[in-house]
Design an enzyme around this catalytic site. Structure first.
Site, PDB file in Angstrom:
ATOM      1  N   ASN A  82    -109.844  39.693  58.741  1.00  0.00           N
ATOM      2  CA  ASN A  82    -109.000  38.921  57.806  1.00  0.00           C
ATOM      3  C   ASN A  82    -109.561  37.521  57.603  1.00  0.00           C
ATOM      4  O   ASN A  82    -108.891  36.515  57.756  1.00  0.00           O
ATOM      5  CB  ASN A  82    -107.538  38.867  58.286  1.00  0.00           C
ATOM      6  CG  ASN A  82    -107.366  38.165  59.616  1.00  0.00           C
ATOM      7  OD1 ASN A  82    -108.295  38.122  60.423  1.00  0.00           O
ATOM      8  ND2 ASN A  82    -106.193  37.610  59.861  1.00  0.00           N
ATOM      9  N   GLU A 140    -107.635  44.677  61.965  1.00  0.00           N
ATOM     10  CA  GLU A 140    -106.226  44.760  62.172  1.00  0.00           C
ATOM     11  C   GLU A 140    -105.510  45.072  60.857  1.00  0.00           C
ATOM     12  O   GLU A 140    -105.532  44.270  59.928  1.00  0.00           O
ATOM     13  CB  GLU A 140    -105.800  43.406  62.796  1.00  0.00           C
ATOM     14  CG  GLU A 140    -104.390  43.059  62.809  1.00  0.00           C
ATOM     15  CD  GLU A 140    -104.149  41.716  63.551  1.00  0.00           C
ATOM     16  OE1 GLU A 140    -105.081  40.880  63.666  1.00  0.00           O
ATOM     17  OE2 GLU A 140    -103.027  41.508  63.981  1.00  0.00           O
ATOM     18  N   HIS A 211    -101.533  43.729  70.131  1.00  0.00           N
ATOM     19  CA  HIS A 211    -100.563  42.784  70.717  1.00  0.00           C
ATOM     20  C   HIS A 211     -99.108  43.257  70.763  1.00  0.00           C
ATOM     21  O   HIS A 211     -98.227  42.701  70.099  1.00  0.00           O
ATOM     22  CB  HIS A 211    -100.624  41.429  70.012  1.00  0.00           C
ATOM     23  CG  HIS A 211    -100.734  41.490  68.520  1.00  0.00           C
ATOM     24  ND1 HIS A 211     -99.862  42.186  67.737  1.00  0.00           N
ATOM     25  CD2 HIS A 211    -101.632  40.926  67.676  1.00  0.00           C
ATOM     26  CE1 HIS A 211    -100.215  42.054  66.479  1.00  0.00           C
ATOM     27  NE2 HIS A 211    -101.297  41.299  66.418  1.00  0.00           N
ATOM     28  N   ASP A 277    -106.162  38.175  70.886  1.00  0.00           N
ATOM     29  CA  ASP A 277    -105.773  37.818  69.517  1.00  0.00           C
ATOM     30  C   ASP A 277    -106.133  36.356  69.248  1.00  0.00           C
ATOM     31  O   ASP A 277    -105.364  35.623  68.622  1.00  0.00           O
ATOM     32  CB  ASP A 277    -104.278  38.068  69.266  1.00  0.00           C
ATOM     33  CG  ASP A 277    -103.933  38.023  67.776  1.00  0.00           C
ATOM     34  OD1 ASP A 277    -104.859  38.044  66.953  1.00  0.00           O
ATOM     35  OD2 ASP A 277    -102.738  37.960  67.448  1.00  0.00           O
ATOM     36  N   HIS A 281    -106.452  27.916  64.894  1.00  0.00           N
ATOM     37  CA  HIS A 281    -106.072  27.139  63.711  1.00  0.00           C
ATOM     38  C   HIS A 281    -106.229  25.676  64.095  1.00  0.00           C
ATOM     39  O   HIS A 281    -106.029  25.313  65.260  1.00  0.00           O
ATOM     40  CB  HIS A 281    -104.598  27.376  63.343  1.00  0.00           C
ATOM     41  CG  HIS A 281    -104.326  28.759  62.820  1.00  0.00           C
ATOM     42  ND1 HIS A 281    -104.707  29.166  61.566  1.00  0.00           N
ATOM     43  CD2 HIS A 281    -103.701  29.818  63.389  1.00  0.00           C
ATOM     44  CE1 HIS A 281    -104.319  30.421  61.382  1.00  0.00           C
ATOM     45  NE2 HIS A 281    -103.721  30.847  62.474  1.00  0.00           N
TER      46      HIS A 281
END
Ligand code: DOR
Ligand code: ZN
Length: 411
Positions: A82, A140, A211, A277, A281
Protein backbone atom coordinates in the site's frame (compact mmCIF):
# COMPACT_ATOMS: atom_id res chain seq x y z
CA UNK A 1 32.80 -21.18 13.65
CA UNK A 2 30.18 -19.46 15.78
CA UNK A 3 29.98 -21.06 19.18
CA UNK A 4 28.03 -20.65 22.38
CA UNK A 5 24.58 -21.22 23.77
CA UNK A 6 22.54 -21.98 20.68
CA UNK A 7 18.79 -22.36 20.41
CA UNK A 8 18.52 -25.67 18.57
CA UNK A 9 15.33 -27.72 18.06
CA UNK A 10 13.41 -26.24 20.94
CA UNK A 11 16.15 -25.87 23.55
CA UNK A 12 19.45 -24.24 24.37
CA UNK A 13 22.54 -26.35 23.73
CA UNK A 14 26.23 -25.52 23.98
CA UNK A 15 27.42 -26.01 20.43
CA UNK A 16 29.46 -24.67 17.57
CA UNK A 17 28.13 -23.80 14.12
CA UNK A 18 30.23 -24.19 11.01
CA UNK A 19 29.25 -21.98 8.12
CA UNK A 20 30.05 -22.44 4.45
CA UNK A 21 28.91 -20.14 1.65
CA UNK A 22 26.50 -18.39 4.00
CA UNK A 23 24.74 -21.56 5.07
CA UNK A 24 25.00 -23.76 8.14
CA UNK A 25 27.28 -26.65 7.27
CA UNK A 26 27.49 -28.39 10.60
CA UNK A 27 26.19 -28.02 14.15
CA UNK A 28 28.47 -29.89 16.43
CA UNK A 29 30.29 -30.13 19.69
CA UNK A 30 31.68 -26.95 21.09
CA UNK A 31 35.29 -26.77 20.04
CA UNK A 32 37.99 -24.74 21.73
CA UNK A 33 37.86 -21.07 20.91
CA UNK A 34 35.97 -17.94 21.58
CA UNK A 35 32.37 -18.34 22.68
CA UNK A 36 29.79 -15.72 21.91
CA UNK A 37 28.44 -14.01 25.03
CA UNK A 38 24.67 -14.47 25.37
CA UNK A 39 22.24 -16.74 23.58
CA UNK A 40 22.28 -17.39 19.85
CA UNK A 41 18.76 -17.38 18.38
CA UNK A 42 17.70 -17.59 14.75
CA UNK A 43 17.36 -14.08 13.34
CA UNK A 44 13.69 -13.14 13.01
CA UNK A 45 11.35 -12.73 10.07
CA UNK A 46 8.87 -9.86 10.02
CA UNK A 47 6.15 -10.70 7.49
CA UNK A 48 4.34 -7.39 7.85
CA UNK A 49 6.16 -4.08 7.40
CA UNK A 50 5.28 -0.89 5.54
CA UNK A 51 8.56 0.59 4.38
CA UNK A 52 6.91 3.45 2.43
CA UNK A 53 9.66 4.90 0.21
CA UNK A 54 8.55 5.92 -3.32
CA UNK A 55 6.52 9.14 -2.76
CA UNK A 56 6.63 8.84 1.04
CA UNK A 57 10.34 8.96 1.74
CA UNK A 58 9.84 11.42 4.56
CA UNK A 59 8.18 8.62 6.60
CA UNK A 60 10.59 5.77 5.84
CA UNK A 61 12.66 4.30 3.04
CA UNK A 62 13.61 0.71 2.28
CA UNK A 63 17.08 1.67 3.47
CA UNK A 64 16.08 3.10 6.86
CA UNK A 65 13.36 0.51 7.45
CA UNK A 66 15.67 -2.44 6.80
CA UNK A 67 18.43 -0.84 8.88
CA UNK A 68 15.90 -0.64 11.68
CA UNK A 69 15.00 -4.31 11.09
CA UNK A 70 18.66 -5.32 11.25
CA UNK A 71 19.13 -3.57 14.60
CA UNK A 72 16.10 -5.46 15.86
CA UNK A 73 17.54 -8.88 14.96
CA UNK A 74 15.37 -9.36 11.86
CA UNK A 75 16.96 -10.98 8.80
CA UNK A 76 14.01 -10.89 6.39
CA UNK A 77 11.16 -8.43 5.97
CA UNK A 78 8.01 -8.70 3.88
CA UNK A 79 7.01 -5.27 2.69
CA UNK A 80 3.36 -4.36 2.12
CA UNK A 81 2.17 -2.92 -1.19
CA UNK A 82 0.00 0.00 0.00
CA UNK A 83 2.72 2.39 -1.12
CA UNK A 84 2.39 5.48 -3.28
CA UNK A 85 2.13 4.36 -6.05
CA UNK A 86 0.55 1.03 -5.09
CA UNK A 87 2.42 -2.16 -5.90
CA UNK A 88 -0.43 -3.49 -8.03
CA UNK A 89 1.32 -4.48 -11.24
CA UNK A 90 4.52 -6.21 -12.32
CA UNK A 91 6.20 -2.98 -13.40
CA UNK A 92 5.94 -1.32 -9.97
CA UNK A 93 6.83 -4.60 -8.28
CA UNK A 94 10.04 -4.83 -10.32
CA UNK A 95 10.85 -1.16 -9.68
CA UNK A 96 10.57 -1.66 -5.94
CA UNK A 97 12.68 -4.81 -5.97
CA UNK A 98 15.38 -2.94 -7.92
CA UNK A 99 15.31 -0.25 -5.25
CA UNK A 100 15.58 -2.86 -2.51
CA UNK A 101 18.55 -4.49 -4.25
CA UNK A 102 20.41 -1.22 -3.95
CA UNK A 103 19.41 -0.25 -0.45
CA UNK A 104 18.20 -3.14 1.73
CA UNK A 105 20.27 -4.08 4.77
CA UNK A 106 18.42 -7.35 5.30
CA UNK A 107 16.70 -9.80 2.99
CA UNK A 108 13.70 -8.21 1.46
CA UNK A 109 10.49 -9.54 -0.03
CA UNK A 110 7.32 -7.88 -1.22
CA UNK A 111 3.61 -8.65 -1.33
CA UNK A 112 1.41 -7.76 -4.29
CA UNK A 113 -1.65 -5.57 -3.76
CA UNK A 114 -5.19 -6.62 -4.60
CA UNK A 115 -7.07 -3.58 -5.85
CA UNK A 116 -10.33 -2.92 -7.61
CA UNK A 117 -8.30 -2.06 -10.69
CA UNK A 118 -6.14 -5.18 -10.87
CA UNK A 119 -8.30 -8.03 -9.55
CA UNK A 120 -9.26 -9.41 -12.96
CA UNK A 121 -5.61 -9.64 -14.01
CA UNK A 122 -4.18 -10.80 -10.70
CA UNK A 123 -3.28 -14.34 -11.83
CA UNK A 124 -1.44 -13.00 -14.84
CA UNK A 125 0.46 -10.45 -12.74
CA UNK A 126 1.45 -13.10 -10.21
CA UNK A 127 2.76 -15.33 -12.99
CA UNK A 128 4.79 -12.54 -14.51
CA UNK A 129 6.38 -11.54 -11.20
CA UNK A 130 7.04 -15.17 -10.33
CA UNK A 131 9.34 -15.50 -13.30
CA UNK A 132 11.71 -13.14 -11.49
CA UNK A 133 10.88 -13.13 -7.81
CA UNK A 134 9.27 -15.07 -5.03
CA UNK A 135 5.95 -13.47 -4.06
CA UNK A 136 5.16 -14.41 -0.47
CA UNK A 137 1.54 -13.27 -0.56
CA UNK A 138 -1.24 -11.15 -1.96
CA UNK A 139 -2.00 -8.46 0.57
CA UNK A 140 -2.42 -6.81 2.94
CA UNK A 141 -5.95 -7.00 1.50
CA UNK A 142 -8.28 -4.40 3.03
CA UNK A 143 -12.00 -5.02 3.49
CA UNK A 144 -12.35 -1.47 4.73
CA UNK A 145 -10.12 1.38 3.56
CA UNK A 146 -10.27 5.12 3.06
CA UNK A 147 -9.29 4.56 -0.58
CA UNK A 148 -12.00 3.12 -2.87
CA UNK A 149 -9.40 1.26 -4.88
CA UNK A 150 -8.04 -0.61 -1.85
CA UNK A 151 -11.35 -1.49 -0.23
CA UNK A 152 -12.20 -4.93 -1.63
CA UNK A 153 -15.60 -6.56 -1.14
CA UNK A 154 -15.97 -10.16 0.01
CA UNK A 155 -17.30 -11.36 -3.35
CA UNK A 156 -14.22 -10.11 -5.18
CA UNK A 157 -11.98 -11.74 -2.58
CA UNK A 158 -13.86 -15.01 -3.02
CA UNK A 159 -13.46 -14.95 -6.82
CA UNK A 160 -9.79 -14.06 -6.77
CA UNK A 161 -9.02 -16.55 -4.01
CA UNK A 162 -10.65 -19.32 -6.04
CA UNK A 163 -8.89 -18.36 -9.24
CA UNK A 164 -5.35 -17.53 -8.14
CA UNK A 165 -3.61 -20.48 -6.54
CA UNK A 166 -0.17 -21.12 -5.14
CA UNK A 167 0.11 -17.93 -3.14
CA UNK A 168 -0.95 -16.97 0.39
CA UNK A 169 -3.66 -14.32 0.84
CA UNK A 170 -3.12 -12.02 3.81
CA UNK A 171 -6.06 -9.92 4.98
CA UNK A 172 -6.66 -6.93 7.19
CA UNK A 173 -9.97 -8.10 8.61
CA UNK A 174 -12.17 -5.15 9.58
CA UNK A 175 -15.72 -5.06 8.24
CA UNK A 176 -16.89 -1.71 6.79
CA UNK A 177 -20.25 -2.10 8.57
CA UNK A 178 -18.56 -0.87 11.73
CA UNK A 179 -15.85 1.41 10.37
CA UNK A 180 -17.31 4.14 8.24
CA UNK A 181 -14.91 6.12 6.10
CA UNK A 182 -13.45 9.10 7.92
CA UNK A 183 -14.66 7.79 11.27
CA UNK A 184 -12.50 8.29 14.31
CA UNK A 185 -10.14 5.46 15.15
CA UNK A 186 -11.71 4.37 18.37
CA UNK A 187 -15.38 4.07 17.56
CA UNK A 188 -18.06 2.18 19.40
CA UNK A 189 -18.22 -1.49 18.35
CA UNK A 190 -15.00 -1.30 16.39
CA UNK A 191 -14.20 -4.65 17.96
CA UNK A 192 -17.07 -6.27 16.06
CA UNK A 193 -15.55 -5.06 12.81
CA UNK A 194 -12.75 -7.59 13.22
CA UNK A 195 -14.89 -10.43 14.53
CA UNK A 196 -17.44 -10.09 11.72
CA UNK A 197 -14.82 -9.88 8.95
CA UNK A 198 -13.06 -12.98 10.28
CA UNK A 199 -16.38 -14.84 10.46
CA UNK A 200 -17.10 -14.04 6.83
CA UNK A 201 -13.62 -14.72 5.52
CA UNK A 202 -13.10 -18.13 7.11
CA UNK A 203 -16.23 -19.20 5.24
CA UNK A 204 -14.64 -18.11 1.97
CA UNK A 205 -11.33 -19.95 2.31
CA UNK A 206 -7.95 -20.12 4.00
CA UNK A 207 -6.20 -16.86 4.72
CA UNK A 208 -3.35 -15.53 6.79
CA UNK A 209 -4.96 -12.93 9.04
CA UNK A 210 -2.92 -9.83 9.74
CA UNK A 211 -2.66 -8.36 13.26
CA UNK A 212 -5.50 -10.19 15.04
CA UNK A 213 -6.42 -8.24 18.14
CA UNK A 214 -9.49 -9.82 19.75
CA UNK A 215 -9.91 -13.15 21.47
CA UNK A 216 -13.12 -13.98 19.59
CA UNK A 217 -11.57 -13.66 16.15
CA UNK A 218 -8.44 -15.53 17.29
CA UNK A 219 -10.59 -18.40 18.56
CA UNK A 220 -12.55 -18.50 15.32
CA UNK A 221 -9.33 -18.73 13.29
CA UNK A 222 -7.98 -21.44 15.59
CA UNK A 223 -11.04 -23.49 14.55
CA UNK A 224 -10.22 -23.13 10.87
CA UNK A 225 -7.37 -23.89 8.48
CA UNK A 226 -6.34 -20.24 8.36
CA UNK A 227 -3.38 -18.76 10.22
CA UNK A 228 -2.94 -15.47 12.04
CA UNK A 229 -0.39 -13.03 13.34
CA UNK A 230 -0.33 -10.82 16.40
CA UNK A 231 1.63 -7.62 16.88
CA UNK A 232 3.59 -6.65 19.97
CA UNK A 233 1.35 -3.59 20.36
CA UNK A 234 -1.82 -5.65 20.56
CA UNK A 235 -0.12 -7.97 23.05
CA UNK A 236 1.40 -5.30 25.25
CA UNK A 237 -0.66 -2.11 24.92
CA UNK A 238 -4.33 -1.49 25.63
CA UNK A 239 -6.94 1.26 25.86
CA UNK A 240 -5.16 2.17 29.11
CA UNK A 241 -2.35 3.59 26.95
CA UNK A 242 -4.58 6.14 25.26
CA UNK A 243 -3.65 8.88 27.74
CA UNK A 244 0.08 8.20 27.56
CA UNK A 245 0.12 8.00 23.76
CA UNK A 246 -2.08 11.03 23.12
CA UNK A 247 -1.93 11.97 19.44
CA UNK A 248 0.17 8.91 18.66
CA UNK A 249 -2.54 6.46 19.59
CA UNK A 250 -4.25 5.77 16.26
CA UNK A 251 -3.61 2.35 14.84
CA UNK A 252 -5.70 -0.11 12.82
CA UNK A 253 -6.98 -2.28 14.35
CA UNK A 254 -7.12 -0.09 17.46
CA UNK A 255 -5.69 -0.94 20.87
CA UNK A 256 -8.15 -3.08 22.78
CA UNK A 257 -9.51 -3.56 26.26
CA UNK A 258 -7.38 -5.41 28.80
CA UNK A 259 -9.39 -8.62 28.41
CA UNK A 260 -8.35 -9.09 24.77
CA UNK A 261 -4.77 -8.08 25.48
CA UNK A 262 -4.51 -10.58 28.31
CA UNK A 263 -5.98 -13.33 26.16
CA UNK A 264 -3.48 -12.74 23.35
CA UNK A 265 -0.60 -12.70 25.82
CA UNK A 266 -1.68 -15.83 27.64
CA UNK A 267 -2.43 -17.67 24.42
CA UNK A 268 0.77 -16.64 22.70
CA UNK A 269 1.70 -20.31 22.24
CA UNK A 270 -1.41 -20.76 20.00
CA UNK A 271 -0.63 -17.83 17.72
CA UNK A 272 0.95 -18.59 14.32
CA UNK A 273 3.26 -15.64 13.82
CA UNK A 274 4.45 -12.43 15.35
CA UNK A 275 4.60 -9.45 12.99
CA UNK A 276 5.14 -5.79 13.70
CA UNK A 277 2.86 -4.09 11.13
CA UNK A 278 5.70 -1.53 11.15
CA UNK A 279 3.75 1.52 9.96
CA UNK A 280 5.99 4.57 10.24
CA UNK A 281 4.29 7.94 10.04
CA UNK A 282 5.93 11.27 10.75
CA UNK A 283 4.96 13.04 13.96
CA UNK A 284 3.21 15.69 11.83
CA UNK A 285 1.08 13.00 10.19
CA UNK A 286 0.26 11.49 13.58
CA UNK A 287 -0.91 14.92 14.74
CA UNK A 288 -3.31 14.85 11.80
CA UNK A 289 -4.66 11.44 12.87
CA UNK A 290 -2.60 8.98 10.77
CA UNK A 291 -2.96 5.36 11.89
CA UNK A 292 -0.02 3.05 12.51
CA UNK A 293 2.87 2.27 14.84
CA UNK A 294 6.51 1.66 13.94
CA UNK A 295 7.80 -1.60 15.43
CA UNK A 296 10.17 -3.67 13.31
CA UNK A 297 13.16 -2.81 15.52
CA UNK A 298 11.46 -3.29 18.87
CA UNK A 299 9.50 -6.50 18.22
CA UNK A 300 12.18 -9.13 18.86
CA UNK A 301 13.86 -7.13 21.69
CA UNK A 302 10.56 -6.63 23.56
CA UNK A 303 9.70 -10.31 23.30
CA UNK A 304 13.19 -11.55 24.17
CA UNK A 305 12.97 -9.51 27.36
CA UNK A 306 9.59 -11.06 28.16
CA UNK A 307 10.91 -14.55 27.42
CA UNK A 308 14.01 -13.93 29.57
CA UNK A 309 11.68 -13.19 32.48
CA UNK A 310 9.81 -16.46 31.87
CA UNK A 311 6.42 -15.04 30.81
CA UNK A 312 6.63 -16.77 27.43
CA UNK A 313 8.94 -19.58 26.37
CA UNK A 314 11.85 -19.13 23.98
CA UNK A 315 10.43 -22.10 22.11
CA UNK A 316 7.20 -20.21 21.40
CA UNK A 317 9.05 -17.03 20.57
CA UNK A 318 11.32 -18.70 18.01
CA UNK A 319 8.35 -20.50 16.49
CA UNK A 320 6.35 -17.28 16.04
CA UNK A 321 9.21 -15.09 14.85
CA UNK A 322 11.16 -17.54 12.70
CA UNK A 323 9.97 -21.07 12.02
CA UNK A 324 6.25 -20.47 11.50
CA UNK A 325 6.60 -17.46 9.19
CA UNK A 326 9.13 -19.42 7.11
CA UNK A 327 6.80 -22.40 6.88
CA UNK A 328 3.57 -20.48 6.21
CA UNK A 329 5.03 -18.27 3.49
CA UNK A 330 7.46 -20.81 2.05
CA UNK A 331 10.79 -19.09 2.77
CA UNK A 332 13.22 -21.91 2.22
CA UNK A 333 16.51 -21.64 4.08
CA UNK A 334 15.00 -19.51 6.84
CA UNK A 335 13.26 -20.22 10.09
CA UNK A 336 15.73 -21.90 12.38
CA UNK A 337 19.23 -23.01 13.18
CA UNK A 338 19.41 -26.15 11.06
CA UNK A 339 22.01 -27.62 8.75
CA UNK A 340 21.42 -26.27 5.24
CA UNK A 341 19.66 -23.10 6.36
CA UNK A 342 21.13 -19.63 5.94
CA UNK A 343 23.41 -18.74 8.84
CA UNK A 344 21.20 -15.92 10.12
CA UNK A 345 21.51 -15.42 13.86
CA UNK A 346 20.72 -12.80 16.48
CA UNK A 347 22.75 -12.89 19.70
CA UNK A 348 21.11 -11.54 22.84
CA UNK A 349 22.82 -10.97 26.17
CA UNK A 350 19.92 -11.71 28.50
CA UNK A 351 21.47 -9.58 31.23
CA UNK A 352 21.60 -6.49 29.06
CA UNK A 353 18.12 -5.06 29.53
CA UNK A 354 17.68 -1.53 28.24
CA UNK A 355 14.93 1.04 28.05
CA UNK A 356 13.63 1.70 24.56
CA UNK A 357 14.40 5.24 23.41
CA UNK A 358 13.09 6.51 20.09
CA UNK A 359 16.26 8.55 19.54
CA UNK A 360 18.31 5.34 19.53
CA UNK A 361 16.16 3.56 16.96
CA UNK A 362 16.92 3.62 13.24
CA UNK A 363 13.52 4.19 11.66
CA UNK A 364 13.17 7.54 9.99
CA UNK A 365 9.90 8.29 11.75
CA UNK A 366 11.65 9.10 15.03
CA UNK A 367 9.12 7.86 17.58
CA UNK A 368 7.87 4.64 19.15
CA UNK A 369 4.76 3.69 21.14
CA UNK A 370 7.10 1.70 23.41
CA UNK A 371 9.16 4.61 24.75
CA UNK A 372 10.64 3.59 28.12
CA UNK A 373 9.67 -0.11 27.80
CA UNK A 374 12.26 -2.69 28.79
CA UNK A 375 13.86 -4.62 25.95
CA UNK A 376 16.91 -6.70 25.13
CA UNK A 377 18.43 -5.64 21.82
CA UNK A 378 20.75 -7.96 19.89
CA UNK A 379 24.46 -7.58 20.61
CA UNK A 380 25.35 -9.15 17.31
CA UNK A 381 23.50 -10.09 14.16
CA UNK A 382 24.86 -12.56 11.61
CA UNK A 383 23.48 -12.67 8.10
CA UNK A 384 24.69 -15.58 6.01
CA UNK A 385 27.43 -16.17 8.51
CA UNK A 386 28.77 -12.63 8.42
CA UNK A 387 28.63 -10.46 11.47
CA UNK A 388 26.84 -7.36 10.24
CA UNK A 389 26.07 -5.72 13.52
CA UNK A 390 28.70 -4.74 15.99
CA UNK A 391 27.26 -1.70 17.65
CA UNK A 392 26.73 -0.18 14.22
CA UNK A 393 25.72 -1.85 10.97
CA UNK A 394 28.74 -2.01 8.71
CA UNK A 395 28.52 -0.37 5.36
CA UNK A 396 28.88 -2.79 2.49
CA UNK A 397 26.84 -5.55 4.07
CA UNK A 398 23.74 -4.79 2.12
CA UNK A 399 22.33 -8.13 1.11
CA UNK A 400 21.19 -8.97 -2.36
CA UNK A 401 17.49 -9.43 -2.82
CA UNK A 402 15.88 -11.57 -5.43
CA UNK A 403 17.62 -14.55 -3.93
CA UNK A 404 14.33 -16.39 -3.75
CA UNK A 405 14.53 -17.13 -7.47
CA UNK A 406 15.77 -20.61 -6.75
CA UNK A 407 13.21 -21.44 -4.14
CA UNK A 408 10.17 -20.24 -6.03
CA UNK A 409 6.98 -22.25 -5.64
CA UNK A 410 5.44 -23.44 -8.89
CA UNK A 411 2.24 -21.83 -10.06
O1 DOR B 1 -2.55 1.30 11.45
C1 DOR B 1 -2.29 0.82 10.37
N1 DOR B 1 -1.46 1.45 9.50
N2 DOR B 1 -2.83 -0.33 10.02
C2 DOR B 1 -2.71 -0.82 8.78
O2 DOR B 1 -3.21 -1.86 8.54
C3 DOR B 1 -1.99 -0.07 7.72
C4 DOR B 1 -1.00 0.80 8.33
C5 DOR B 1 -0.38 1.80 7.40
O3 DOR B 1 -0.06 1.45 6.25
O4 DOR B 1 -0.14 2.92 7.82
ZN1 ZN C 1 -0.33 -3.28 7.82
Amino acid sequence: MIAGKIFYRGEFVEAGIEVENGRIKKIGKLVEGKKVKGVILPAGIDVHVHLRDFAEKEKETIETGTLSALHGGICLVVDQPNTKPLVENAKTYFQRMERAKKSAYVDYSLNLALTNSNHEKLGEIVRKISEEYFIPAIGEIFIQHESEDLQIDYETIRKVHEKVGGVVFTVHAEDPAYVAKGSPNFVFRRREAEVLAVEKLVEIGDFHFCHISTKDSAKRILNSNSTFEVTPHHMLLSVDDYGRLGKLVNVNPPLREKEDVRWLFRNFHRVDTLASDHAPHTLEDKEMGASGFPGVETMYPLLVNIASKGYISFKSLVEKIASNPARIFGFKGYGGIEVGNFANFAVFDLKNTKEIKAEELHSKCGWTPFEGFEAIFPEKVYLRGEEVLEGEAKAGNVLEVGNFKNVRKSF
